[in-house]
Design an enzyme around this catalytic site. Structure first.
Site, PDB file in Angstrom:
ATOM      1  CG  HIS A   1     188.577  71.825  68.524  1.00 28.09           C
ATOM      2  ND1 HIS A   1     188.024  71.172  69.363  1.00 28.09           N
ATOM      3  CD2 HIS A   1     187.583  70.953  67.104  1.00 28.09           C
ATOM      4  CE1 HIS A   1     186.632  70.254  68.965  1.00 28.09           C
ATOM      5  NE2 HIS A   1     186.678  69.975  67.579  1.00 28.09           N
TER       6      HIS A   1
ATOM      7  CE  LYS B   1     195.347  77.031  80.667  1.00 31.29           C
ATOM      8  NZ  LYS B   1     193.817  77.305  80.715  1.00 31.29           N
ATOM      9  NE  ARG B   2     200.699  70.169  75.064  1.00 26.29           N
ATOM     10  CZ  ARG B   2     201.080  69.667  74.242  1.00 26.29           C
ATOM     11  NH1 ARG B   2     200.169  68.202  73.453  1.00 26.29           N
ATOM     12  NH2 ARG B   2     202.560  69.550  72.854  1.00 26.29           N
TER      13      ARG B   2
ATOM     14  CB  THR C   1     187.783  71.188  78.521  1.00 25.28           C
ATOM     15  OG1 THR C   1     188.852  70.687  78.370  1.00 25.28           O
ATOM     16  CG2 THR C   1     186.905  71.151  77.123  1.00 25.28           C
TER      17      THR C   1
HETATM   18  C1  26V Z   1     196.164  70.761  65.658  1.00 19.64           C
HETATM   19  C2  26V Z   1     198.108  69.825  65.156  1.00 19.64           C
HETATM   20  C3  26V Z   1     198.221  71.147  63.950  1.00 19.64           C
HETATM   21  C4  26V Z   1     199.989  70.066  63.796  1.00 19.64           C
HETATM   22  C5  26V Z   1     199.876  68.290  63.825  1.00 19.64           C
HETATM   23  C6  26V Z   1     199.443  67.970  64.811  1.00 19.64           C
HETATM   24  C7  26V Z   1     197.920  69.134  65.847  1.00 19.64           C
HETATM   25  C8  26V Z   1     196.857  68.380  66.362  1.00 19.64           C
HETATM   26  C9  26V Z   1     196.355  68.870  66.897  1.00 19.64           C
HETATM   27  C10 26V Z   1     195.838  70.105  66.166  1.00 19.64           C
HETATM   28  C11 26V Z   1     194.302  71.144  67.352  1.00 19.64           C
HETATM   29  C12 26V Z   1     194.792  72.081  67.576  1.00 19.64           C
HETATM   30  C13 26V Z   1     193.141  72.680  68.572  1.00 19.64           C
HETATM   31  C14 26V Z   1     193.424  71.912  69.743  1.00 19.64           C
HETATM   32  O1  26V Z   1     193.652  71.220  70.670  1.00 19.64           O
HETATM   33  N1  26V Z   1     192.514  73.248  70.185  1.00 19.64           N
HETATM   34  C15 26V Z   1     191.488  73.297  71.620  1.00 19.64           C
HETATM   35  O2  26V Z   1     190.445  72.432  71.855  1.00 19.64           O
HETATM   36  C16 26V Z   1     189.975  72.882  72.188  1.00 19.64           C
HETATM   37  C17 26V Z   1     188.353  71.568  73.043  1.00 19.64           C
HETATM   38  O3  26V Z   1     187.362  72.179  72.121  1.00 19.64           O
HETATM   39  C18 26V Z   1     189.219  74.106  73.544  1.00 19.64           C
HETATM   40  O4  26V Z   1     189.154  74.082  74.746  1.00 19.64           O
HETATM   41  C19 26V Z   1     190.862  74.515  73.124  1.00 19.64           C
HETATM   42  O5  26V Z   1     190.572  75.695  73.769  1.00 19.64           O
HETATM   43  C20 26V Z   1     191.295  74.620  71.926  1.00 19.64           C
HETATM   44  O6  26V Z   1     192.529  74.854  72.367  1.00 19.64           O
END
Ligand code: 26V
Length: 829
Positions: free
Chosen positions: A366, A559-560, A667
């Site tokens: 992701h 968004k974030r 999304t």
């Molecule tokens: C990463 C981490 C790393 C540190 C610990 C906690 C944590 C929690 C979540 C993440 C994931 C980051 C990746 C993410 O959220 N990607 C998003 O995924 C969406 C669904 O596929 C996508 O639409 C977004 O563009 C993308 O940024």
């Protein structure tokens, strides 16, 4: 215990009268309250009334899916951002009208009751909400898919804005209990930590391992029903909660250390206490690794237990009947855990266990951001999961053989591809483990999947091209149109019927109604948008004290908060508009209300400053009488799933302005599109596919493309853009002169420096001119209202591709290969 409870399960009557009877029984006899009680009890009674009706189908679905030979998929995710459940189940069971009537009979309002429910905020953002939309679509498509996640006591923090600064408060979402979860202690699993590996020879003289001297934690499941849309299917989301083992307590207790024993209990139960609120920079915290292993181990053990219940100890067909989808690298320790369970607990040999593992696991990536790619220190693994580390080393040894076979003379390739990153502090690269252990690796939008193959995972792609595929994300139309936008739903139903709800491709039947001569439809479409803008404006007035005029463009970015998403570019545009007004350049002016919302990770200093900056700009702009209705700016506090249900239907303009190549998909862009917003966006993530679907005439594209970004990056000189652009000079001047922070001088210096740095990876100033020019086009288009409405209708009508029903069908067709299973109506046997 012996009993003669009949196996037959009766469908409960759901007329308004029957619902009323049930509601009263819950409120008075079960909850023990009556009229005048706090609203949460009313919500509970309504929910349990409905839950009884969900329960019948839940029994039937389970019976159908647990028959011998049914292939099942499991969605493993550290996050499920479910939001509220009541309204969603009402839609799926087609009971919204009846429940509304029932409540009216008690002088209660359904929407008010729905708003009492706390959001299940068990996720950070896009990745967690995607998991929730996937669950909805799988149930609606009759796919036997079960979700596995964690039962966090505290979900995503509540965001408060104090003097423009973000403050975080714990999210006590379970304070009043949760009627939508069922504790199932009989399926508790035991998860090991610590200890060491002991090797021994079995009776066949095979070398085997025991993981001994472990500290164990119990995993207690909480089951949440996931109803499908009007199809009687109810799937399960199983969330694990950590609990201390009894022996653990007793051991300490007998040693006389009562306090110590309670502390140990606490440390076990800490595992599922809180969701990690950062979604980009990996921080390598031990507790996070514990969470990941806890989810993987409990879920896999649970799946093996149910396999044996159905099929006995025969693992020959396991891979044909089970498939696991890993949501990012977070549950990737599953690769090693499945190997451990199959070898150490089920006595399979390495080869058979590896064949099963690599035929059942699939991985979705992701993000391309290197800082978000998970790595864990070998040292931490050695202490916490020693047996898993043994297995990872062995997987890597086998994998290195494959790398050597492909590139026999290239030592560098081995170093680059290895699951273990060598160095003074060796690390385990979870993405590498995921790819090596999976038969499928997918990205979440076309561009993203291509960039994975060409960049981040290039060598893996060279090694195993057949593993790589794309699955463009989607969102569920049930929540994001039917529930969020009942007025639009009614209008669409009246116009083309209601089949689009279960098959969103049919929403294209609206396209003819975009034509110039469809005046009546245009007027109704506009009236819907207007009503939704009023609904949002009211909330903004209540929460922020800012008056949004609903005749203005509602220009929204939620968004974030992250530098790559470039809320800063939006902020620069706000300052530019303000500066234009102050200079009197207001010919043909179009009034705008700009709304920004989103949470910053509590440790992400720059993101927090961006929030403060937007709030300060808003303060100056909103309080300047010269500005008036020309420009209003608000920061929406505590943006979450339920807020988006109000925000998306009210948007005229959707801001999707990430640096090209950085947003994997997005999304929110799809939710806005469905609800008729026009997008101003870069050529990034799923924006590209939105543009393809709706056509370039109905999309405001701007900014550098990925190849241009890449080419420019090494020579990027933001100062050049500044020198060539008067508007940008004015904006930067206002920023630098502390115009928005007179009482707190220099608090934005870091932001200014980052924008002006040749090392700014987000290259914000490079896209400024193109963004401002395109925003001008937006304004010019708005002046032609009939054109705007036509474009808006085209966006809704072209959104068919972005349903998660389509996404799930693709996952199923290419990866899972499940048969649909319909619950048997009538008697359950
Ligand atoms: C990463 C981490 C790393 C540190 C610990 C906690 C944590 C929690 C979540 C993440 C994931 C980051 C990746 C993410 O959220 N990607 C998003 O995924 C969406 C669904 O596929 C996508 O639409 C977004 O563009 C993308 O940024």
């Amino acid at each position: 215990m012996k009993n003669c409870i009949p196996e037959e399960i009766q469908t409960l009557p759901s007329t308004p009268d029957a619902l009323a009877k049930s509601f009263k029984r819950y409120l008075i006899y079960h909850i023990g309250r009556k009229t005048g009680c706090p609203p949460n009890y009313l919500f509970e009674a309504v929910s349990k009334t409905l839950r009884d009706r969900v329960m019948v189908n839940w029994h039937k679905t389970r019976a159908a899916q647990e028959q011998k030979g049914v292939k099942q998929a499991y969605y493993l995710s550290l996050e499920f951002l479910m939001g509220r459940a009541l309204g969603n189940h009402l839609i799926n069971l087609d009971l919204t009208d009846n429940m509304r009537k029932t409540l009216e009979g008690f002088c209660m309002d359904l929407e008010e009751i729905e708003s009492v429910e706390a959001d299940a905020g068990l996720g950070n953002g896009g990745l967690g909400r995607l998991a929730a939309c996937f669950m909805d679509s799988c149930a609606s498509l009759n796919l036997p898919v079960m979700g596995y996640g964690l039962h966090y006591e505290y979900g995503m923090f509540r965001q408060l804005i104090n003097h423009g600064y973000q403050e975080e408060e714990p999210d006590q979402w379970l304070r009043h209990g949760n009627p939508w979860e069922l504790r199932r202690p009989e399926y508790t699993q035991r998860v090991h930590f610590g200890g060491r590996t002991e090797f021994y020879r079995d009776k066949n003289n095979h070398l085997r391992a025991h993981w001994v001297d472990t500290h164990d934690v119990l995993a207690v499941p909480y089951d949440v029903p996931i109803s499908g849309y009007k199809n009687n299917t109810v799937n399960t989301l199983r969330l694990w909660k950590a609990a201390a083992t009894e022996e653990f307590d007793l051991y300490e207790f007998n040693a006389g250390d009562y306090a110590g024993s309670m502390a140990a209990k606490n440390s076990a139960e800490n595992i599922t206490m809180v969701l990690y609120p950062n979604d980009s920079s990996e921080n390598g915290k031990e507790l996070r690794l514990r969470q990941q292993y806890f989810l993987a181990s409990a879920s896999l053990q649970d799946i093996l237990r149910r396999w044996e219940l159905r099929e006995g100890k025969n693992y020959q067909y396991f891979a044909e009947k089970n498939v696991f989808q890993m949501n990012d690298t977070h549950p990737t320790i599953s690769v090693a855990e499945l190997m451990r369970l199959l070898m150490d607990e089920k006595n399979l040999g390495w080869d058979q266990a590896w064949a099963i593992t690599t035929k059942t696991l699939a991985y979705t990536n992701h993000t391309l951001l290197p800082e978000a790619l998970e790595k864990w220190s070998v040292e931490l693994f050695q202490a916490l999961l020693p047996r898993l580390l043994d297995i990872i080393y062995e997987i890597n040894a086998h994998f290195m053989d494959a790398v050597r076979a492909k590139w026999p003379t290239n030592i560098e390739k081995q170093r680059q591809l290895s699951i273990i990153e060598e160095g003074p502090h060796p690390q385990i690269r979870m993405a590498h483990l995921a790819i090596v252990g999976s038969f499928s690796v997918n990205g979440v939008a076309d561009l993203h999947s291509k960039l994975l193959c060409q960049g981040l995972f290039k060598d893996f792609y060279a090694l195993w091209p057949e593993k790589f595929n794309n699955k463009t994300n989607g969102v569920t139309p049930r929540r994001w149109i039917v529930h969020a936008n009942p007025l639009l739903t009614k209008l669409i139903n009246k116009t083309i019927g209601d089949e689009w709800i279960a098959d969103l491709s049919k929403i294209s039947q609206l396209k003819p109604f975009a034509a110039e001569d469809q005046k009546a439809f245009h007027a109704q479409f506009k009236a819907v948008k207007q009503a939704n803008k009023q609904r949002l404006a009211h909330i903004i007035q209540e929460t922020c004290g800012i008056a949004f005029n609903t005749e203005s463009i509602f220009d929204i970015q939620v968004k974030r908060i992250h530098e790559y998403k470039r809320q800063l570019l939006n902020a620069l545009h706000m300052i530019h508009l303000y500066s234009q007004i102050k200079q009197g350049k207001t010919d043909n002016w179009v009034n705008r209300c700009i709304l920004v919302g989103g949470k910053a990770a509590p440790s992400y200093v720059m993101a927090k400053k961006i929030i403060k900056l937007i709030n300060n700009i808003a303060y100056v702009v909103n309080n300047d009488p010269e500005v008036g209705d020309k420009l209003k700016i608000a920061f929406y506090p505590n943006y979450d799933v339920s807020s988006m249900e109000i925000i998306a239907p009210a948007a005229d303009l959707s801001e999707q302005i990430s640096t090209a190549g950085k947003e994997a998909s997005g999304t929110g862009n799809m939710k806005f599109m469905m609800n008729g917003a026009l997008t101003i966006g870069t050529y990034d993530g799923a924006n590209i596919e939105i543009l393809e679907q709706v056509g370039e005439d109905n999309f405001f594209l701007f900014g550098l493309k990925v190849n241009e970004i890449e080419a420019l990056l090494p020579h990027y000189q933001p100062i050049d853009y500044l020198q060539q652009d008067n508007d940008l000079q004015n904006v930067m001047h206002l920023l630098k002169s502390n115009h928005f922070n007179a009482l707190e001088p220099h608090i934005f210096d870091d932001i200014i420096n980052s924008l002006l740095s040749p090392h700014d990876p987000w290259m914000t100033l490079a896209d400024f001119r193109s963004y401002v020019d395109t925003q001008n086009q937006v304004a010019q288009t708005w002046l032609n209202q009939s054109q705007w409405i036509r474009m808006s209708i085209m966006n809704t009508a072209s959104s068919g591709f972005f349903s998660t029903d389509r996404t799930m069908q693709e996952y199923n067709h290419d990866i899972w290969k499940l048969k649909t299973i319909k619950p048997q109506l009538g008697t359950l046997k």
